[in-house]
Design a protein around this motif. Structure first.
Motif, PDB file in Angstrom:
ATOM      1  N   MET A 134       0.828  -1.212   0.000  1.00  0.00           N
ATOM      2  CA  MET A 134       0.000   0.000   0.000  1.00  0.00           C
ATOM      3  C   MET A 134       0.862   1.261   0.000  1.00  0.00           C
ATOM      4  SD  MET A 134      -3.143  -0.302  -0.451  1.00  0.00           S
ATOM      5  CE  MET A 134      -3.449   1.414  -0.065  1.00  0.00           C
ATOM      6  N   GLU A 135       1.949   1.273   0.752  1.00  0.00           N
ATOM      7  CA  GLU A 135       2.861   2.432   0.730  1.00  0.00           C
ATOM      8  C   GLU A 135       3.374   2.674  -0.678  1.00  0.00           C
ATOM      9  OE1 GLU A 135       5.799   1.298   3.629  1.00  0.00           O
ATOM     10  OE2 GLU A 135       4.595   2.068   5.304  1.00  0.00           O
ATOM     11  N   PHE A 136       3.706   1.604  -1.375  1.00  0.00           N
ATOM     12  CA  PHE A 136       4.210   1.690  -2.745  1.00  0.00           C
ATOM     13  C   PHE A 136       3.127   2.221  -3.691  1.00  0.00           C
ATOM     14  CE2 PHE A 136       5.394  -0.710  -6.752  1.00  0.00           C
ATOM     15  CZ  PHE A 136       6.496   0.066  -7.067  1.00  0.00           C
ATOM     16  N   VAL A 137       1.931   1.678  -3.593  1.00  0.00           N
ATOM     17  CA  VAL A 137       0.816   2.120  -4.440  1.00  0.00           C
ATOM     18  C   VAL A 137       0.541   3.601  -4.206  1.00  0.00           C
ATOM     19  CG1 VAL A 137      -1.670   1.885  -4.846  1.00  0.00           C
ATOM     20  CG2 VAL A 137      -0.256  -0.162  -4.618  1.00  0.00           C
ATOM     21  N   VAL A 138       0.453   4.000  -2.948  1.00  0.00           N
ATOM     22  CA  VAL A 138       0.163   5.394  -2.620  1.00  0.00           C
ATOM     23  C   VAL A 138       1.254   6.307  -3.164  1.00  0.00           C
ATOM     24  CG1 VAL A 138      -0.018   7.035  -0.699  1.00  0.00           C
ATOM     25  CG2 VAL A 138      -1.325   4.901  -0.657  1.00  0.00           C
ATOM     26  N   ARG A 139       2.497   5.930  -2.976  1.00  0.00           N
ATOM     27  CA  ARG A 139       3.612   6.745  -3.483  1.00  0.00           C
ATOM     28  C   ARG A 139       3.529   6.902  -5.005  1.00  0.00           C
ATOM     29  NH1 ARG A 139       7.188   4.256  -0.752  1.00  0.00           N
ATOM     30  NH2 ARG A 139       7.882   2.779  -2.341  1.00  0.00           N
ATOM     31  N   GLU A 140       3.243   5.824  -5.698  1.00  0.00           N
ATOM     32  CA  GLU A 140       3.140   5.871  -7.162  1.00  0.00           C
ATOM     33  C   GLU A 140       1.959   6.737  -7.619  1.00  0.00           C
ATOM     34  OE1 GLU A 140       5.054   4.019  -9.707  1.00  0.00           O
ATOM     35  OE2 GLU A 140       6.477   4.023  -8.043  1.00  0.00           O
ATOM     36  N   LEU A 141       0.807   6.595  -6.965  1.00  0.00           N
ATOM     37  CA  LEU A 141      -0.390   7.328  -7.393  1.00  0.00           C
ATOM     38  C   LEU A 141      -0.375   8.785  -6.970  1.00  0.00           C
ATOM     39  CD1 LEU A 141      -3.314   4.801  -6.967  1.00  0.00           C
ATOM     40  CD2 LEU A 141      -2.004   5.335  -9.007  1.00  0.00           C
ATOM     41  N   GLU A 142       0.269   9.092  -5.856  1.00  0.00           N
ATOM     42  CA  GLU A 142       0.317  10.495  -5.432  1.00  0.00           C
ATOM     43  C   GLU A 142       0.977  11.373  -6.486  1.00  0.00           C
ATOM     44  OE1 GLU A 142       2.003  10.435  -1.478  1.00  0.00           O
ATOM     45  OE2 GLU A 142       0.001  10.492  -0.587  1.00  0.00           O
ATOM     46  N   ALA A 143       1.880  10.824  -7.261  1.00  0.00           N
ATOM     47  CA  ALA A 143       2.540  11.581  -8.330  1.00  0.00           C
ATOM     48  C   ALA A 143       1.546  12.023  -9.400  1.00  0.00           C
ATOM     49  CB  ALA A 143       3.654  10.739  -8.956  1.00  0.00           C
ATOM     50  N   LEU A 144       0.385  11.363  -9.484  1.00  0.00           N
ATOM     51  CA  LEU A 144      -0.634  11.716 -10.481  1.00  0.00           C
ATOM     52  C   LEU A 144      -1.519  12.874 -10.034  1.00  0.00           C
ATOM     53  CD1 LEU A 144      -1.794   8.128 -11.527  1.00  0.00           C
ATOM     54  CD2 LEU A 144      -0.091   9.588 -12.657  1.00  0.00           C
ATOM     55  N   ASP A 145      -1.476  13.217  -8.745  1.00  0.00           N
ATOM     56  CA  ASP A 145      -2.273  14.311  -8.195  1.00  0.00           C
ATOM     57  C   ASP A 145      -3.770  14.113  -8.488  1.00  0.00           C
ATOM     58  OD1 ASP A 145      -2.634  16.690  -6.759  1.00  0.00           O
ATOM     59  OD2 ASP A 145      -2.550  17.913  -8.573  1.00  0.00           O
ATOM     60  N   LEU A 146      -4.260  12.906  -8.194  1.00  0.00           N
ATOM     61  CA  LEU A 146      -5.664  12.577  -8.421  1.00  0.00           C
ATOM     62  C   LEU A 146      -6.548  13.225  -7.365  1.00  0.00           C
ATOM     63  CD1 LEU A 146      -5.141   8.764  -9.022  1.00  0.00           C
ATOM     64  CD2 LEU A 146      -5.354  10.543 -10.766  1.00  0.00           C
ATOM     65  N   ARG A 147      -7.751  13.572  -7.753  1.00  0.00           N
ATOM     66  CA  ARG A 147      -8.683  14.204  -6.815  1.00  0.00           C
ATOM     67  C   ARG A 147      -9.343  13.190  -5.894  1.00  0.00           C
ATOM     68  NH1 ARG A 147     -14.442  16.422  -7.234  1.00  0.00           N
ATOM     69  NH2 ARG A 147     -14.491  17.745  -5.409  1.00  0.00           N
ATOM     70  N   ARG A 148      -9.698  12.024  -6.411  1.00  0.00           N
ATOM     71  CA  ARG A 148     -10.458  11.052  -5.617  1.00  0.00           C
ATOM     72  C   ARG A 148      -9.947   9.639  -5.853  1.00  0.00           C
ATOM     73  NH1 ARG A 148     -15.381  12.670  -6.667  1.00  0.00           N
ATOM     74  NH2 ARG A 148     -15.530  13.733  -4.677  1.00  0.00           N
ATOM     75  N   TRP A 149      -9.771   8.934  -4.739  1.00  0.00           N
ATOM     76  CA  TRP A 149      -9.458   7.505  -4.768  1.00  0.00           C
ATOM     77  C   TRP A 149     -10.571   6.791  -4.010  1.00  0.00           C
ATOM     78  CZ3 TRP A 149      -3.691   6.510  -3.119  1.00  0.00           C
ATOM     79  CH2 TRP A 149      -2.849   7.424  -3.747  1.00  0.00           C
ATOM     80  N   VAL A 150     -10.997   5.658  -4.493  1.00  0.00           N
ATOM     81  CA  VAL A 150     -12.023   4.885  -3.798  1.00  0.00           C
ATOM     82  C   VAL A 150     -11.584   3.429  -3.700  1.00  0.00           C
ATOM     83  CG1 VAL A 150     -13.918   6.401  -4.536  1.00  0.00           C
ATOM     84  CG2 VAL A 150     -13.341   4.395  -5.906  1.00  0.00           C
ATOM     85  N   LEU A 151     -12.235   2.724  -2.813  1.00  0.00           N
ATOM     86  CA  LEU A 151     -12.060   1.283  -2.703  1.00  0.00           C
ATOM     87  C   LEU A 151     -13.272   0.718  -2.014  1.00  0.00           C
ATOM     88  CD1 LEU A 151     -11.380   0.312   0.444  1.00  0.00           C
ATOM     89  CD2 LEU A 151      -9.197   1.316  -0.097  1.00  0.00           C
TER      90      LEU A 151
END
Length: 144
Positions: free
Chosen positions: A93-110
């Motif tokens: 999860m730390e890896f996923v978050v680090r990778e996706l934060e670079a995209l500057d997305l407004r909303r993440w869901v699960l």
């Protein structure tokens, strides 16, 4: 996570047969999903894996459906039963978050039925206005 594991977002590192077996046979959310459907889901997503560093054996998987600009849906997160409790899920999860934060997305869901505590550590909360969210779910959809 200890040095026994390495993390990757390289599609070549995905053991597709193992992911299919985990999800179709052992998950509560994708039971019966066909191999063809699972491969299509992998191909249409950003995927992340944890591997044993020495052997290269895959021990965890996560998939993210995203447009890469505004939205991401985290799904199909699975840690091999033999590796649970070793910090693999947290590290993935730390890896996923680090990778996706670079995209500057407004909303993440699960959607999860059993790992709320893990995801809360990464900023996931209940939607502020759950009454504004809707879903269209079909019985048996997504298994063929």
């Amino acid at each position: 996570m200890d040095a026994r594991y390495r993390l990757s977002s390289d599609p070549a590192d995905i053991d597709r047969a193992r992911v299919h077996r985990w999800l179709s046979d052992d998950s509560y959310w994708a039971t019966g999903r066909s191999r063809e459907r699972q491969d299509a889901a992998i191909d249409g997503s950003r995927c992340f894996v944890a591997l044993e560093a020495e052997t290269g054996e895959q021990v965890a998987f996560a998939r993210v459906v995203t447009d890469g600009a505004t939205f991401a849906w985290l799904c199909d997160v699975y840690v091999d039963r033999e590796h649970r409790g070793a910090g693999v899920g947290t590290a993935l999860m730390e890896f996923v978050v680090r990778e996706l934060e670079a995209l500057d997305l407004r909303r993440w869901v699960l959607r999860t039925g059993d790992a709320h505590g893990l995801y809360e550590r990464f900023g996931f909360t209940e939607p502020e206005q759950p009454e504004t969210w809707m879903a269209r779910e079909l019985p048996g959809g997504g298994t063929r």
